[in-house]
Design a protein around this motif. Sequence first.
Motif, PDB file in Angstrom:
ATOM      1  N   ALA A 140       0.843  -1.316   0.045  1.00  0.00           N
ATOM      2  CA  ALA A 140       0.077  -0.102  -0.160  1.00  0.00           C
ATOM      3  C   ALA A 140       0.783   1.222   0.018  1.00  0.00           C
ATOM      4  CB  ALA A 140      -0.952  -0.015   1.180  1.00  0.00           C
ATOM      5  N   ALA A 141       0.457   2.359  -0.659  1.00  0.00           N
ATOM      6  CA  ALA A 141       1.171   3.559  -0.772  1.00  0.00           C
ATOM      7  C   ALA A 141       0.301   4.657  -0.565  1.00  0.00           C
ATOM      8  CB  ALA A 141       1.666   3.491  -2.246  1.00  0.00           C
ATOM      9  N   VAL A 142       0.929   5.784  -0.129  1.00  0.00           N
ATOM     10  CA  VAL A 142       0.306   7.072   0.293  1.00  0.00           C
ATOM     11  C   VAL A 142       0.397   7.846  -0.835  1.00  0.00           C
ATOM     12  CG1 VAL A 142       1.183   6.601   2.648  1.00  0.00           C
ATOM     13  CG2 VAL A 142       2.552   8.345   1.073  1.00  0.00           C
ATOM     14  N   PRO A 143      -0.584   8.807  -0.985  1.00  0.00           N
ATOM     15  CA  PRO A 143      -0.654  10.025  -1.890  1.00  0.00           C
ATOM     16  C   PRO A 143       0.510  10.808  -2.366  1.00  0.00           C
ATOM     17  CG  PRO A 143      -2.591  10.057  -0.960  1.00  0.00           C
ATOM     18  CD  PRO A 143      -1.777   9.178  -0.044  1.00  0.00           C
ATOM     19  N   GLY A 144       1.002  10.643  -3.450  1.00  0.00           N
ATOM     20  CA  GLY A 144       2.400  11.669  -3.762  1.00  0.00           C
ATOM     21  C   GLY A 144       3.570  10.678  -3.191  1.00  0.00           C
ATOM     22  N   GLY A 145       3.484   9.402  -2.590  1.00  0.00           N
ATOM     23  CA  GLY A 145       4.457   8.706  -2.196  1.00  0.00           C
ATOM     24  C   GLY A 145       5.629   8.330  -3.162  1.00  0.00           C
ATOM     25  N   ARG A 146       6.765   8.312  -3.032  1.00  0.00           N
ATOM     26  CA  ARG A 146       7.871   7.789  -3.663  1.00  0.00           C
ATOM     27  C   ARG A 146       8.401   6.583  -3.381  1.00  0.00           C
ATOM     28  NH1 ARG A 146      12.213  12.526  -4.991  1.00  0.00           N
ATOM     29  NH2 ARG A 146      10.260  13.566  -5.044  1.00  0.00           N
ATOM     30  N   TYR A 147       8.133   5.571  -4.081  1.00  0.00           N
ATOM     31  CA  TYR A 147       8.658   4.016  -4.053  1.00  0.00           C
ATOM     32  C   TYR A 147       9.876   3.421  -4.928  1.00  0.00           C
ATOM     33  CZ  TYR A 147       4.847   4.756  -1.012  1.00  0.00           C
ATOM     34  OH  TYR A 147       3.904   5.390   0.043  1.00  0.00           O
ATOM     35  N   LEU A 148      10.830   3.017  -4.316  1.00  0.00           N
ATOM     36  CA  LEU A 148      11.909   2.203  -5.052  1.00  0.00           C
ATOM     37  C   LEU A 148      11.335   0.725  -4.997  1.00  0.00           C
ATOM     38  CD1 LEU A 148      14.396   1.987  -6.854  1.00  0.00           C
ATOM     39  CD2 LEU A 148      15.589   2.027  -4.825  1.00  0.00           C
ATOM     40  N   VAL A 149      11.069   0.032  -6.317  1.00  0.00           N
ATOM     41  CA  VAL A 149      10.668  -1.468  -6.085  1.00  0.00           C
ATOM     42  C   VAL A 149      11.849  -2.059  -6.616  1.00  0.00           C
ATOM     43  CG1 VAL A 149       9.114  -2.875  -7.072  1.00  0.00           C
ATOM     44  CG2 VAL A 149       8.277  -0.722  -6.532  1.00  0.00           C
ATOM     45  N   GLU A 150      12.319  -3.188  -5.880  1.00  0.00           N
ATOM     46  CA  GLU A 150      13.377  -4.179  -6.326  1.00  0.00           C
ATOM     47  C   GLU A 150      13.103  -5.452  -6.177  1.00  0.00           C
ATOM     48  OE1 GLU A 150      17.481  -2.363  -4.772  1.00  0.00           O
ATOM     49  OE2 GLU A 150      16.083  -2.038  -3.319  1.00  0.00           O
ATOM     50  N   PHE A 151      13.220  -6.302  -7.155  1.00  0.00           N
ATOM     51  CA  PHE A 151      13.061  -7.682  -7.154  1.00  0.00           C
ATOM     52  C   PHE A 151      14.259  -8.466  -6.543  1.00  0.00           C
ATOM     53  CE2 PHE A 151      10.683  -6.728 -11.100  1.00  0.00           C
ATOM     54  CZ  PHE A 151       9.452  -6.274 -10.316  1.00  0.00           C
ATOM     55  N   ARG A 152      14.184  -8.334  -5.068  1.00  0.00           N
ATOM     56  CA  ARG A 152      15.077  -8.848  -4.120  1.00  0.00           C
ATOM     57  C   ARG A 152      14.835  -8.923  -2.888  1.00  0.00           C
ATOM     58  NH1 ARG A 152      17.619  -5.599  -0.788  1.00  0.00           N
ATOM     59  NH2 ARG A 152      17.358  -3.420  -0.972  1.00  0.00           N
ATOM     60  N   ASP A 153      15.332  -9.910  -2.204  1.00  0.00           N
ATOM     61  CA  ASP A 153      15.283  -9.972  -0.464  1.00  0.00           C
ATOM     62  C   ASP A 153      16.588 -10.226   0.051  1.00  0.00           C
ATOM     63  OD1 ASP A 153      15.702 -12.758  -0.872  1.00  0.00           O
ATOM     64  OD2 ASP A 153      13.426 -13.343  -0.520  1.00  0.00           O
ATOM     65  N   SER A 154      16.946 -10.827   1.289  1.00  0.00           N
ATOM     66  CA  SER A 154      18.065 -10.799   1.712  1.00  0.00           C
ATOM     67  C   SER A 154      18.842 -11.773   1.023  1.00  0.00           C
ATOM     68  CB  SER A 154      17.966 -10.969   3.275  1.00  0.00           C
ATOM     69  OG  SER A 154      17.201 -12.150   3.672  1.00  0.00           O
ATOM     70  N   SER A 155      18.391 -12.944   0.350  1.00  0.00           N
ATOM     71  CA  SER A 155      19.000 -13.875  -0.058  1.00  0.00           C
ATOM     72  C   SER A 155      18.889 -14.223  -1.468  1.00  0.00           C
ATOM     73  CB  SER A 155      18.441 -15.240   0.816  1.00  0.00           C
ATOM     74  OG  SER A 155      17.311 -15.485   0.578  1.00  0.00           O
ATOM     75  N   THR A 156      17.835 -13.652  -2.201  1.00  0.00           N
ATOM     76  CA  THR A 156      17.703 -13.881  -3.663  1.00  0.00           C
ATOM     77  C   THR A 156      17.393 -12.306  -4.350  1.00  0.00           C
ATOM     78  OG1 THR A 156      16.381 -15.713  -2.897  1.00  0.00           O
ATOM     79  CG2 THR A 156      15.997 -14.724  -5.093  1.00  0.00           C
ATOM     80  N   SER A 157      18.034 -12.483  -5.343  1.00  0.00           N
ATOM     81  CA  SER A 157      17.982 -11.261  -6.282  1.00  0.00           C
ATOM     82  C   SER A 157      17.714 -11.589  -7.859  1.00  0.00           C
ATOM     83  CB  SER A 157      19.105 -10.422  -6.148  1.00  0.00           C
ATOM     84  OG  SER A 157      19.117  -9.173  -7.063  1.00  0.00           O
ATOM     85  N   LEU A 158      16.612 -11.097  -8.542  1.00  0.00           N
ATOM     86  CA  LEU A 158      16.293 -11.665  -9.770  1.00  0.00           C
ATOM     87  C   LEU A 158      16.802 -10.413 -10.796  1.00  0.00           C
ATOM     88  CD1 LEU A 158      12.641 -12.725  -9.576  1.00  0.00           C
ATOM     89  CD2 LEU A 158      14.643 -14.008  -9.328  1.00  0.00           C
ATOM     90  N   PRO A 159      17.100 -10.678 -12.005  1.00  0.00           N
ATOM     91  CA  PRO A 159      17.583  -9.846 -12.989  1.00  0.00           C
ATOM     92  C   PRO A 159      16.330  -8.800 -13.407  1.00  0.00           C
ATOM     93  CG  PRO A 159      17.667 -11.949 -13.863  1.00  0.00           C
ATOM     94  CD  PRO A 159      17.240 -12.216 -12.556  1.00  0.00           C
ATOM     95  N   PRO A 160      16.611  -7.689 -13.808  1.00  0.00           N
ATOM     96  CA  PRO A 160      15.411  -6.846 -14.282  1.00  0.00           C
ATOM     97  C   PRO A 160      14.914  -7.431 -15.490  1.00  0.00           C
ATOM     98  CG  PRO A 160      17.508  -5.834 -14.833  1.00  0.00           C
ATOM     99  CD  PRO A 160      17.879  -6.886 -13.869  1.00  0.00           C
ATOM    100  N   PRO A 161      13.406  -7.103 -15.687  1.00  0.00           N
ATOM    101  CA  PRO A 161      12.686  -7.519 -16.976  1.00  0.00           C
ATOM    102  C   PRO A 161      13.509  -7.244 -18.217  1.00  0.00           C
ATOM    103  CG  PRO A 161      11.226  -6.453 -15.163  1.00  0.00           C
ATOM    104  CD  PRO A 161      12.683  -6.129 -14.694  1.00  0.00           C
TER     105      PRO A 161
END
Length: 966
Positions: free
Chosen positions: A832-853
Amino acid sequence: MLFLNAPLISLMAAPGSPEITLSPAQSYDLQMLAGQTVRWHNPSATPHRLRAIDGSWDTPLIQPGETLTHTFTNPGQSLFVCDIDPTMRGVVTVQSGNTIFVPLVASRTIERWSQPATWGGSLPQAGAAVTIPAGKVVLLDISPPPLQSLLIEGELIFDRRDLNLTVGWIMLHGNGRLRIGSPAEPFAHRATITLNAPDPNENVMDMGTRGILLMGGTLEAYGLRPNRVWTTLNDHAAAGATNLTLRETVDWQPGDQIVIAPTDFYGVAETERLTVQNVSGSHITLAAPLTKARWGRLQYVSPTGMTETPTTEVTPLVLDERAEVGLLSRRIVIQGADDALWRDQRFGAHIMVMGNGVLRLDGVELRRVGQGGRFGRYPIHFHLLSYAADGRLIGDATAQMVAHSSIWNSANRCITIHGTNGTTIRNNICYDIAGHAIFLEDAVERRNVIEGNLVLRVRQPPQPLLPSDRNDFRRGPSGFWLTNPDNVVRGNVAADAAGNGFWLAFPQQPLASNKNVPIRPHNLPLGVFSHNIAHSNSKPGVNIDFAPVDDKGNTSEIKYMPTSDGGPYHFSNGVRFTLSDITTYKNNDNGLWNRVTFPDYVRFVSADNVGMFFAGAGDNGKIYDSLIVGTSLNNRDVPESLFSEQPNTAVASYHSTFDIFDNVIVNFPIHARSDRASGAFATNDYYTRPVDRGLVRNPNNRLINANPGRRVLSPNLHTPTGNAALAGALWDPYGYWGPAGNYWVYDVPFLTAGQECVAVDPVGQNGRSCRGPYYGVAGFRIDNGDLFKPLMPLTITRLDADNQPISQWVVEEGFSGVRNTFNIAQWMRHFAAVPGGRYLVEFRDSSTSLPPPERELRLSLSNMHTTSDQIILGLPFSSGGGVAAYLTTREGYQHSAPGAPERRDLTLVTSFAAMLATDNSMWHDQANQRVWINVRGGVPIFGAGLEDPLSDKSLYRQTNVRIYRP
């Protein structure tokens, strides 16, 4: 006389086909000539079906507004009753053409059993195999010595005196008839039939032994029934009490056997069988004291909680937890021998009806019945009367009836209806039953009337016939096993069962010997299910799930989806169904568990259950005009162990697919466990959307001494496994948790920083109520990934105006398949996001990282209704090559063409600053393999408009974002 004060209606001079209008509570006295046709008209809103009590005629179901005809050809007199509305009844007198009355049964020569001449010179001796041939009518006027067998092809009538008949087995064949009493003159003496065949492997015409076996013919037994088969207490009865106060006056007798149901949880108390010492009106004295206390008073709702003082100030609904009290004893008894076969092998008596046999029992007691571990050997078994082997419908068996009787101490079920339609099972008691009690066997059994029955003490047999007879998760021997929805099930009680009270287990196709019947049980519309009571059961009071999937009786989750044509479900042919006026209390699991579509649950009274009172899976449902009580005044012994796994919660959210309104919810405090729902509304299944607005469909619920609900902690905010997320924000339009119109969110900076919030009670433990709106970000799809089951890891960083981190929302990868603490599906990953919010989305967690689309990234935004709604997202996307993006409200987002009204293309800009300054723009940050988008809401809706303000389309205005290489 059964029908008093009925107006005489003479039709003999009426021209053509006279019409009779059917009305509730009406009695009829109809006189007509043989060959005359009557038109039955039903002007009411409910169907009717008329049936002669002697089985000589019946009508099909007469639908509301319908008119059906019936021609009476045989002179005689018959009483009739409506199977749907028993207050509608009457008598038909048919005279011959010259208006001289002819009785229904012609004059016959009746021979006495006691006369040697009846038997060719000598009476049957002990161990004799006796045959009454066709055309011979015998009056049983003595109690003969024990016989080996009795074959009836003629007729045997019990004389009006006390009689005992002991015999290995009885076979009725052809037009054979065994008759005890009549509807007009019930048997007032004592008649006992004891079945004692010594060889359990004997198999008489494939119907077994130690039974009354109807290969044809008719068994009619009408005993003098009590004025009340069962009633309830009208005052409390303490443990050790020997006096009971009943709700009604009874004519029960000293020495009679009665049963009294528990009013506590399964395992805390059980049904007790006791002997009557004395009766005075509505007061009974027992020969021995009660072991456990029983509740015996009505409970009402006041503005401050539950009370015994009558009031309708809050709701007209009343909580009735008064113990049922039933009479087992009858004048006519059919029983198995109390011998070694019974005691050691559970080999009791049984009645089996096949071919064109007819069974009519009224006021009869069956005991030591059923044959343990043997298929088809049940106390009462209607066997394959309505369908041919190839699945063709032969006809409904509407002459079959079991009423005002008791079946107890059974080693194998109570009443089994197998491949048979149209029976009447009314006002009976089933007690001390092994395996499912009232049992519809092959899922083809339809148009049966199962009404007013009391089922008590149902247990797992030592040798269960089916897997569903074994105690398991929401499974086990149940009061009612109902595999076809097209029946009338009304006014029954199921209590003290080791399984469910009522188990509505509708399979996708018929079973076993009836698998050729061309129906789909789980798509058939529901008949009637109303005014039933389920209490003190080990599993849910009412369970609509876990239907059989094979002929072995294995069960699995199957959704009940009724359709208008009984065919496969597609949304346009779905029909609503109603369960109304149901009471569930003191069940050791949910009051109601379901897996359904289009249900209406109305005027439920649910109290004192364990766990969630309404729970399961479903959609397009309604729960309304109901009373839900967490803890009532009947609260003496509550084992804490019952509540260790799931605290009391009134209703599940059903992912906001149910409308929950106009209910009264009493005594649901919040529980200390943060990983389990508690209070009025469950929040543990708000996981299908990042922002849920469905609570707008839950108005006008009155909460008394009830917390609206705990904000169950989302798995991704919990350790050790955080591979799924609950909704970050719930819209609270009616102010259950805080100011009306606010959003109820987790108390984490990711959701609360910079927002106007207040604490939710209990402060510091239940999130915060914040001024909205909040937007949902979900539906991530990388390249050709699974659109509906995304499993990629998510790390979302909320940034401030200087691009500095405020907080993170992490959903761990779901590829490993390890279930989280809350057992939520791993593809529930969103934020969930707030109005006017700025968010950086990454496909990773502490053990796994996926390449970008490489080629495409798809996601969805929700709750962005106007152009004032804005969000900025930084999304992974590979470098190299061109990139484009657009917004669309079309579900098939790939098919939204440039320039379409529902599509908004994003403007490609050359810098981060330009993206911030330009609405509906995008910037490809190739150095960091990222696309930044600045988008606003208000994209026009695709297709139909927003006619229904409560539809998902109106509430969420889902907008798809597609970033792709053109």
